[in-house]
Design an enzyme around this catalytic site. Structure first.
Site, PDB file in Angstrom:
ATOM      1  N   ASN A   1       0.879  -1.165   0.000  1.00  7.52           N
ATOM      2  CA  ASN A   1       0.000   0.000   0.000  1.00  7.52           C
ATOM      3  C   ASN A   1       0.918   1.217   0.000  1.00  7.52           C
ATOM      4  O   ASN A   1       1.427   1.625   1.036  1.00  7.52           O
ATOM      5  CB  ASN A   1      -0.874  -0.068   1.257  1.00  7.52           C
TER       6      ASN A   1
ATOM      7  N   LYS B   1       3.056   0.951   3.284  1.00  6.55           N
ATOM      8  CA  LYS B   1       2.715  -0.125   4.219  1.00  6.55           C
ATOM      9  C   LYS B   1       2.796  -1.430   3.443  1.00  6.55           C
ATOM     10  O   LYS B   1       2.481  -1.460   2.243  1.00  6.55           O
ATOM     11  CB  LYS B   1       1.294   0.061   4.752  1.00  6.55           C
TER      12      LYS B   1
ATOM     13  N   ARG C   1      -2.582  -1.854  -3.435  1.00  3.61           N
ATOM     14  CA  ARG C   1      -3.752  -0.999  -3.298  1.00  3.61           C
ATOM     15  C   ARG C   1      -3.674   0.048  -4.403  1.00  3.61           C
ATOM     16  O   ARG C   1      -2.657   0.726  -4.554  1.00  3.61           O
ATOM     17  CB  ARG C   1      -3.728  -0.305  -1.946  1.00  3.61           C
TER      18      ARG C   1
ATOM     19  N   HIS D   1     -12.020   3.895  -0.028  1.00  2.20           N
ATOM     20  CA  HIS D   1     -11.814   3.075   1.180  1.00  2.20           C
ATOM     21  C   HIS D   1     -12.477   1.697   1.055  1.00  2.20           C
ATOM     22  O   HIS D   1     -12.808   1.049   2.046  1.00  2.20           O
ATOM     23  CB  HIS D   1     -12.346   3.779   2.455  1.00  2.20           C
TER      24      HIS D   1
ATOM     25  N   HIS E   1     -14.777   4.771   8.506  1.00  2.00           N
ATOM     26  CA  HIS E   1     -13.331   4.631   8.366  1.00  2.00           C
ATOM     27  C   HIS E   1     -12.730   6.003   8.667  1.00  2.00           C
ATOM     28  O   HIS E   1     -12.772   6.914   7.842  1.00  2.00           O
ATOM     29  CB  HIS E   1     -12.976   4.177   6.945  1.00  2.00           C
TER      30      HIS E   1
ATOM     31  N   ASN F   1      -6.308   9.141   8.509  1.00  2.00           N
ATOM     32  CA  ASN F   1      -5.903  10.419   7.898  1.00  2.00           C
ATOM     33  C   ASN F   1      -6.890  10.797   6.810  1.00  2.00           C
ATOM     34  O   ASN F   1      -7.301  11.941   6.691  1.00  2.00           O
ATOM     35  CB  ASN F   1      -4.489  10.319   7.328  1.00  2.00           C
ATOM     36  N   GLY F   2      -7.246   9.804   5.986  1.00  2.00           N
ATOM     37  CA  GLY F   2      -8.397   9.955   5.094  1.00  2.00           C
ATOM     38  C   GLY F   2      -9.600   9.442   5.870  1.00  2.00           C
ATOM     39  O   GLY F   2      -9.453   8.544   6.700  1.00  2.00           O
TER      40      GLY F   2
ATOM     41  N   ARG G   1      -7.495  17.140   4.326  1.00  2.00           N
ATOM     42  CA  ARG G   1      -8.453  17.399   3.238  1.00  2.00           C
ATOM     43  C   ARG G   1      -9.728  18.032   3.788  1.00  2.00           C
ATOM     44  O   ARG G   1     -10.136  17.731   4.914  1.00  2.00           O
ATOM     45  CB  ARG G   1      -8.796  16.089   2.518  1.00  2.00           C
TER      46      ARG G   1
ATOM     47  N   ASP H   1      -2.812  15.607  12.793  1.00  2.00           N
ATOM     48  CA  ASP H   1      -2.822  14.349  13.539  1.00  2.00           C
ATOM     49  C   ASP H   1      -3.772  14.456  14.734  1.00  2.00           C
ATOM     50  O   ASP H   1      -3.583  15.293  15.615  1.00  2.00           O
ATOM     51  CB  ASP H   1      -1.389  14.069  14.010  1.00  2.00           C
TER      52      ASP H   1
ATOM     53  N   ARG I   1      -4.254  12.613  17.317  1.00  2.00           N
ATOM     54  CA  ARG I   1      -3.666  12.383  18.641  1.00  2.00           C
ATOM     55  C   ARG I   1      -2.950  13.629  19.128  1.00  2.00           C
ATOM     56  O   ARG I   1      -3.074  14.034  20.282  1.00  2.00           O
ATOM     57  CB  ARG I   1      -2.697  11.208  18.580  1.00  2.00           C
TER      58      ARG I   1
ATOM     59  N   ILE J   1      -8.249   6.674  13.936  1.00  2.00           N
ATOM     60  CA  ILE J   1      -9.093   7.413  14.882  1.00  2.00           C
ATOM     61  C   ILE J   1     -10.253   6.523  15.349  1.00  2.00           C
ATOM     62  O   ILE J   1     -10.538   6.424  16.546  1.00  2.00           O
ATOM     63  CB  ILE J   1      -9.625   8.709  14.211  1.00  2.00           C
TER      64      ILE J   1
ATOM     65  N   ASN K   1      -9.045   3.868  17.883  1.00  2.00           N
ATOM     66  CA  ASN K   1      -8.310   4.241  19.101  1.00  2.00           C
ATOM     67  C   ASN K   1      -8.853   5.432  19.878  1.00  2.00           C
ATOM     68  O   ASN K   1      -8.475   5.630  21.026  1.00  2.00           O
ATOM     69  CB  ASN K   1      -6.860   4.585  18.736  1.00  2.00           C
TER      70      ASN K   1
ATOM     71  N   GLU L   1      -6.460  -3.649   5.521  1.00  2.00           N
ATOM     72  CA  GLU L   1      -6.508  -3.547   4.058  1.00  2.00           C
ATOM     73  C   GLU L   1      -5.489  -4.487   3.414  1.00  2.00           C
ATOM     74  O   GLU L   1      -5.729  -5.032   2.339  1.00  2.00           O
ATOM     75  CB  GLU L   1      -6.257  -2.095   3.630  1.00  2.00           C
TER      76      GLU L   1
HETATM   77  P1  ADP Z   1      -3.961   6.362   7.270  1.00  2.00           P
HETATM   78  O1  ADP Z   1      -5.173   6.955   6.577  1.00  2.00           O
HETATM   79  O2  ADP Z   1      -2.690   7.065   6.981  1.00  2.00           O
HETATM   80  O3  ADP Z   1      -3.885   4.844   7.156  1.00  2.00           O
HETATM   81  P2  ADP Z   1      -4.513   5.830  10.054  1.00  2.00           P
HETATM   82  O4  ADP Z   1      -5.668   4.913   9.877  1.00  2.00           O
HETATM   83  O5  ADP Z   1      -3.236   5.264  10.564  1.00  2.00           O
HETATM   84  O6  ADP Z   1      -4.256   6.711   8.792  1.00  2.00           O
HETATM   85  O7  ADP Z   1      -5.011   6.989  11.077  1.00  2.00           O
HETATM   86  C1  ADP Z   1      -4.206   8.052  11.450  1.00  2.00           C
HETATM   87  C2  ADP Z   1      -4.975   8.923  12.428  1.00  2.00           C
HETATM   88  O8  ADP Z   1      -5.318   8.134  13.568  1.00  2.00           O
HETATM   89  C3  ADP Z   1      -4.148  10.106  12.934  1.00  2.00           C
HETATM   90  O9  ADP Z   1      -4.968  11.268  13.009  1.00  2.00           O
HETATM   91  C4  ADP Z   1      -3.760   9.642  14.336  1.00  2.00           C
HETATM   92  O10 ADP Z   1      -3.537  10.713  15.225  1.00  2.00           O
HETATM   93  C5  ADP Z   1      -4.994   8.881  14.739  1.00  2.00           C
HETATM   94  N1  ADP Z   1      -4.727   8.008  15.880  1.00  2.00           N
HETATM   95  C6  ADP Z   1      -3.946   6.922  15.930  1.00  2.00           C
HETATM   96  N2  ADP Z   1      -3.896   6.437  17.204  1.00  2.00           N
HETATM   97  C7  ADP Z   1      -4.674   7.264  17.957  1.00  2.00           C
HETATM   98  C8  ADP Z   1      -5.028   7.327  19.328  1.00  2.00           C
HETATM   99  N3  ADP Z   1      -4.573   6.427  20.196  1.00  2.00           N
HETATM  100  N4  ADP Z   1      -5.855   8.334  19.724  1.00  2.00           N
HETATM  101  C9  ADP Z   1      -6.299   9.243  18.848  1.00  2.00           C
HETATM  102  N5  ADP Z   1      -6.001   9.245  17.544  1.00  2.00           N
HETATM  103  C10 ADP Z   1      -5.194   8.265  17.110  1.00  2.00           C
END
Ligand code: ADP
Length: 397
Positions: free
Chosen positions: A8, A15, A93, A181, A208, A211-212, A241, A283, A285, A329, A332, A379
């Site tokens: 990916n 990834k 992907r 997605h 989903h 980031n996206g 975005r 981000d 987090r 997000i 977690n 994925e």
């Molecule tokens: P991508 O679309 O790049 O695959 P991910 O699915 O890894 O993205 O998601 C990234 C997002 O998830 C970021 O905004 C990150 O801060 C958030 N994230 C990851 N772990 C946590 C957590 N423990 N608490 C809050 N947000 C989190």
């Protein structure tokens, strides 16, 4: 023993996962990981299925290292790791399959050229997805490569869901709502069918949120509509975005503020969303740990927009049996799940705070009229499954 690789390849990260196949061609994860911070200081980490570190590497001065160079490093590492295995193929992907690609397919020069023509529809992703295919061809021209599309899951949604309210001629020219997605949603349907077959047959919103970010309205495991459309810009607010936007803003930016098309593209894809509204970070987090009120507002707007779009999809579903949260997000961030679900409380959505704070499988209370689940997406596994069945299809043909 045979093996497949899932890749990916994105703008700032790659990834990957290596799977060995058992006698029934079922994939078992052997190693997986990612290269992050490409273009800045790339960092590679590879782990076993149990999470033990297999290999790590930092390129502190590696800003100039290209995706192709990093893939080559990974390729040789994978070759060593899979020594004694026969790698039957590599799955990628590919974000956009346009109107033509409704299912995974083997890549040849003609396919690659058709996918290339779709780059303007997914400028952030498609060029990197295709560059990875080309890089692998250069390293091992005979290796079978399979393209797995994020749009394919939505291909059979009702025709009306693919319509934009634009002149019909443009629809014929491919200017329509595709949805993205799809590999993640397809995995969620498989997993939900295993965990909760009755719910999988019902009306479900899958969220989903990474980031996206997008939502998908599913009925009996099929996409009936989704928040992303022609491109992966539409719908929810995302890391960088903008999501759904009054098209008049785009006109104003160009005609009144004198921005070029390239500047508008950069603004909408890379400088908006959580990053734009907070002025701090894309981000989630990092934002939830930040103090300034702009961070709070960005988080509140993300939740509001997600709930607003969920409301629209629930109307199309004519009710709701379940919500599934997934991606960074969704998997977690208990606070974000709770913010979104609180806005849907009028529908009978009730969260169990303690289950939610533990990221439990089921986070709704026993009285909740809507079941709320957390399912980690995968994925890469979906790519591996598609790669195996596409290659088997070729073999059996
Ligand atoms: P991508 O679309 O790049 O695959 P991910 O699915 O890894 O993205 O998601 C990234 C997002 O998830 C970021 O905004 C990150 O801060 C958030 N994230 C990851 N772990 C946590 C957590 N423990 N608490 C809050 N947000 C989190």
């Amino acid at each position: 023993m045979r093996a497949v690789v899932a890749l990916n390849s994105g703008s700032s990260s790659i990834k990957f996962a290596l799977f060995t196949l058992d006698e029934k061609d079922r994939p078992e994860l052997s190693a997986g990981g990612k290269i992050e911070k490409i273009g800045i200081a790339p960092r590679l980490s590879i782990r076993t299925a149990k999470g033990e570190t297999l290999h790590e590497r930092d390129w502190e001065q590696g800003a100039a290292l290209s995706h192709a160079e990093l893939l080559e490093y990974l390729f040789f590492w994978a070759g060593e790791h899979l020594q004694g295995h026969q790698v039957i193929g590599i799955g990628h992907r590919v974000v956009h399959g346009g109107t033509e690609f409704a299912a995974p397919c083997l890549v040849d020069d003609a396919v690659l050229a058709e996918l290339e023509a779709l780059c303007p529809l997914a400028p952030l992703h498609q060029p990197h997805n295709l560059a990875a295919i080309r890089a692998v061809s250069a390293l091992q021209p005979d290796l079978l490569q399979v393209a797995c599309f994020d749009t394919a899951f939505h291909h059979d949604k009702p025709e009306i869901a693919s319509r934009l309210a634009l002149p019909r001629e443009l629809h014929k020219r491919g200017i329509r709502r595709y949805g993205f997605h799809g590999l993640s949603y397809e995995y969620i349907v498989r997993k939900l069918t295993e965990l909760d077959p009755a719910l999988a047959q019902g009306r479900v919103i899958a969220a989903h949120l990474g980031n996206g970010a997008s939502l998908c309205a599913m009925q009996a495991g099929k996409s009936i509509d989704t928040t992303m459309g022609f491109t992966a810009l539409d719908g929810l607010m995302m890391g960088t975005r903008c999501g759904a936007l009054d098209p008049g803003v785009v006109l104003h930016l160009q005609t009144q503020l004198g921005m070029s098309a390239a500047e508008v593209e950069d603004l909408l894809y890379k400088k908006s969303g959580l990053l734009g509204v907070s002025g701090i970070s894309s981000d989630m987090r990092a934002l939830s740990q930040a103090r300034p009120p702009e961070a709070d507002q960005a988080i509140a707007l993300f939740a509001r927009r997600a709930a607003r779009e969920a409301g629209a999809l629930i109307t199309l579903l004519e009710g709701l049996d379940g919500i599934v949260f997934t991606a960074g997000i969704g998997e977690n961030d208990a606070d974000m799940r709770s913010r979104i679900c609180r806005k849907l409380a009028w529908l009978g959505v009730e969260i169990d705070d303690s289950a939610n704070s533990m990221n439990a499988d089921v986070i709704s209370s026993s009285q909740s009229r809507v079941k709320v689940r957390v399912i980690p997406t995968n994925e890469e596994r979906m790519i591996a499954l598609h790669t195996i069945s596409t290659i088997r299809g070729k073999r059996d043909a």
